[in-house]
Design a protein around this motif. Structure first.
Motif, PDB file in Angstrom:
ATOM      1  N   SER A 103       4.947  38.760  34.584  1.00 42.23           N
ATOM      2  CA  SER A 103       6.319  39.418  34.542  1.00 42.23           C
ATOM      3  C   SER A 103       6.953  39.419  35.502  1.00 42.23           C
ATOM      4  O   SER A 103       6.696  39.851  36.730  1.00 42.23           O
ATOM      5  CB  SER A 103       5.939  40.943  33.983  1.00 42.23           C
ATOM      6  N   HIS A 104       8.458  39.044  35.562  1.00 40.23           N
ATOM      7  CA  HIS A 104       9.400  39.017  36.547  1.00 40.23           C
ATOM      8  C   HIS A 104       9.497  40.432  37.354  1.00 40.23           C
ATOM      9  O   HIS A 104       9.783  41.189  36.505  1.00 40.23           O
ATOM     10  CB  HIS A 104      10.665  38.461  36.309  1.00 40.23           C
ATOM     11  N   THR A 105       9.388  40.295  38.634  1.00 41.59           N
ATOM     12  CA  THR A 105       9.496  41.747  39.376  1.00 41.59           C
ATOM     13  C   THR A 105      10.929  41.788  39.923  1.00 41.59           C
ATOM     14  O   THR A 105      11.577  41.032  40.140  1.00 41.59           O
ATOM     15  CB  THR A 105       8.416  42.026  40.321  1.00 41.59           C
ATOM     16  N   LEU A 106      11.403  42.780  40.196  1.00 43.86           N
ATOM     17  CA  LEU A 106      12.849  43.322  40.917  1.00 43.86           C
ATOM     18  C   LEU A 106      12.873  42.597  42.269  1.00 43.86           C
ATOM     19  O   LEU A 106      13.982  42.129  42.534  1.00 43.86           O
ATOM     20  CB  LEU A 106      13.034  44.742  40.978  1.00 43.86           C
ATOM     21  N   VAL A 107      11.849  42.769  42.957  1.00 46.55           N
ATOM     22  CA  VAL A 107      11.876  42.089  44.301  1.00 46.55           C
ATOM     23  C   VAL A 107      12.237  40.670  44.515  1.00 46.55           C
ATOM     24  O   VAL A 107      12.841  40.159  45.277  1.00 46.55           O
ATOM     25  CB  VAL A 107      10.758  42.481  45.088  1.00 46.55           C
ATOM     26  N   LEU A 108      11.846  39.970  43.331  1.00 50.28           N
ATOM     27  CA  LEU A 108      12.196  38.480  43.564  1.00 50.28           C
ATOM     28  C   LEU A 108      13.704  38.243  42.913  1.00 50.28           C
ATOM     29  O   LEU A 108      14.423  37.244  43.338  1.00 50.28           O
ATOM     30  CB  LEU A 108      11.502  37.725  42.499  1.00 50.28           C
ATOM     31  N   SER A 109      14.325  39.438  42.712  1.00 53.37           N
ATOM     32  CA  SER A 109      15.870  39.313  42.190  1.00 53.37           C
ATOM     33  C   SER A 109      16.606  39.495  43.289  1.00 53.37           C
ATOM     34  O   SER A 109      17.925  39.267  43.472  1.00 53.37           O
ATOM     35  CB  SER A 109      16.125  39.965  41.027  1.00 53.37           C
ATOM     36  N   LEU A 110      16.034  40.528  44.399  1.00 55.22           N
ATOM     37  CA  LEU A 110      16.882  41.141  45.405  1.00 55.22           C
ATOM     38  C   LEU A 110      17.536  39.909  46.177  1.00 55.22           C
ATOM     39  O   LEU A 110      19.036  40.022  46.753  1.00 55.22           O
ATOM     40  CB  LEU A 110      16.176  42.257  46.085  1.00 55.22           C
ATOM     41  N   VAL A 111      16.830  39.277  46.762  1.00 58.32           N
ATOM     42  CA  VAL A 111      17.267  38.310  47.963  1.00 58.32           C
ATOM     43  C   VAL A 111      18.071  36.952  47.094  1.00 58.32           C
ATOM     44  O   VAL A 111      19.316  36.686  47.628  1.00 58.32           O
ATOM     45  CB  VAL A 111      16.206  37.257  48.465  1.00 58.32           C
ATOM     46  N   ALA A 112      17.805  37.005  45.590  1.00 58.20           N
ATOM     47  CA  ALA A 112      18.720  35.844  44.981  1.00 58.20           C
ATOM     48  C   ALA A 112      19.979  36.333  44.864  1.00 58.20           C
ATOM     49  O   ALA A 112      20.977  35.844  44.732  1.00 58.20           O
ATOM     50  CB  ALA A 112      17.994  35.577  43.703  1.00 58.20           C
ATOM     51  N   VAL A 113      20.354  37.704  44.559  1.00 59.88           N
ATOM     52  CA  VAL A 113      21.430  38.371  44.387  1.00 59.88           C
ATOM     53  C   VAL A 113      22.238  38.610  45.698  1.00 59.88           C
ATOM     54  O   VAL A 113      23.454  38.102  45.540  1.00 59.88           O
ATOM     55  CB  VAL A 113      21.243  39.959  43.907  1.00 59.88           C
ATOM     56  N   ALA A 114      21.515  38.614  46.798  1.00 59.34           N
ATOM     57  CA  ALA A 114      22.292  38.357  48.056  1.00 59.34           C
ATOM     58  C   ALA A 114      22.649  37.153  48.466  1.00 59.34           C
ATOM     59  O   ALA A 114      23.877  36.909  48.779  1.00 59.34           O
ATOM     60  CB  ALA A 114      21.412  38.786  49.270  1.00 59.34           C
ATOM     61  N   LEU A 115      22.220  36.214  47.788  1.00 63.38           N
ATOM     62  CA  LEU A 115      22.670  34.748  48.221  1.00 63.38           C
ATOM     63  C   LEU A 115      23.808  34.564  47.296  1.00 63.38           C
ATOM     64  O   LEU A 115      24.733  33.938  47.705  1.00 63.38           O
ATOM     65  CB  LEU A 115      21.493  33.639  47.697  1.00 63.38           C
ATOM     66  N   VAL A 116      24.147  35.127  45.975  1.00 64.23           N
ATOM     67  CA  VAL A 116      25.069  34.938  45.156  1.00 64.23           C
ATOM     68  C   VAL A 116      26.150  35.492  45.800  1.00 64.23           C
ATOM     69  O   VAL A 116      27.429  35.048  45.447  1.00 64.23           O
ATOM     70  CB  VAL A 116      25.092  35.498  43.866  1.00 64.23           C
ATOM     71  N   LEU A 117      26.106  36.401  46.549  1.00 66.21           N
ATOM     72  CA  LEU A 117      27.225  37.376  47.036  1.00 66.21           C
ATOM     73  C   LEU A 117      27.598  36.853  48.562  1.00 66.21           C
ATOM     74  O   LEU A 117      28.115  37.634  49.260  1.00 66.21           O
ATOM     75  CB  LEU A 117      26.777  38.892  47.281  1.00 66.21           C
TER      76      LEU A 117
END
Length: 215
Positions: A103-117
């Protein structure tokens, strides 16, 4: 200041405010990733997760520098280091925790979101959109490479996908309404100038009347 200069300053202020908001959100995401990694390390003391803290910290520092100096160099440097951090983080967690694989965990999304911004340099909405899409692609490519290396199922990051869609929607709205705002700005400047002239004329008349009364 001429009307053209005032319009340019206004656009610069709006663009700067949006990029500052995006970068502050990126600060929060990267700080959250650091805390999450520390938590995972506490859960598995024998797992070699703690080295990931170093690239995450460097990514955060680069984002701070990017916010102060919005240049192409810092934008590209941030995406390169951030992509490496996303890859290293994904490999470490996918290798150490079977639950992260399933299951996808939140921590793997945090860096990806920062890259988008990342926002990048430029004063037009299309620039932020292009850099945001590049950041999204870098984050997903890093995650995909990590899943291939660890032989884990790849899942598209829904959170960063929502963020890039929201970024595009905001910037497109800004682009559509920008011409209207620019058309209204000269009228507002003229109204302010007329008001200042009115106040100056009133003060001059009052002073002239006072001088006549004294004589």
């Amino acid at each position: 200041m001429s009307q053209g200069q005032s319009q340019h300053v206004g656009l610069l202020a709006v663009n700067r405010a949006f990029s500052r908001f995006a970068h502050v959100t990126g600060y929060v995401c990267l700080a959250g990733a650091l805390c999450e990694v520390a938590g995972y390390q506490a859960l598995a003391p024998n797992a070699p997760i703690w080295p990931v803290l170093l690239p995450l910290a460097v990514t955060l520092v680069l984002l701070i520098l990017l916010d102060r100096r919005r240049t192409t160099f810092y934008s590209v440097f941030f995406l390169v280091v951030g992509g490496a951090s996303q890859f290293w983080l994904s490999v470490s967690l996918l290798s150490a925790f079977s639950s992260v694989r399933s299951s996808h965990t939140l921590v793997l999304s945090l860096v990806a979101v920062a890259l988008v911004l990342v926002c990048g340099p430029g004063l037009v909405p299309s620039s932020a959109i292009v850099w945001g899409i590049i950041g999204f692609a870098v984050g997903q490519a890093a995650s995909l490479a990590a899943t291939v290396l660890t032989r884990s199922p790849f899942q598209l990051d829904a959170i960063s996908l929502v963020v890039i869609v929201g970024l595009i929607a905001v910037e497109v709205t800004d682009s559509v309404t920008r011409s209207r705002r620019l058309a209204v700005r000269p009228e507002l400047d003229r109204a302010v100038l007329d008001d200042e002239l009115s106040v100056l004329r009133y003060r001059t008349e009052v002073r002239a009347a006072a001088l006549m009364h004294d004589t």
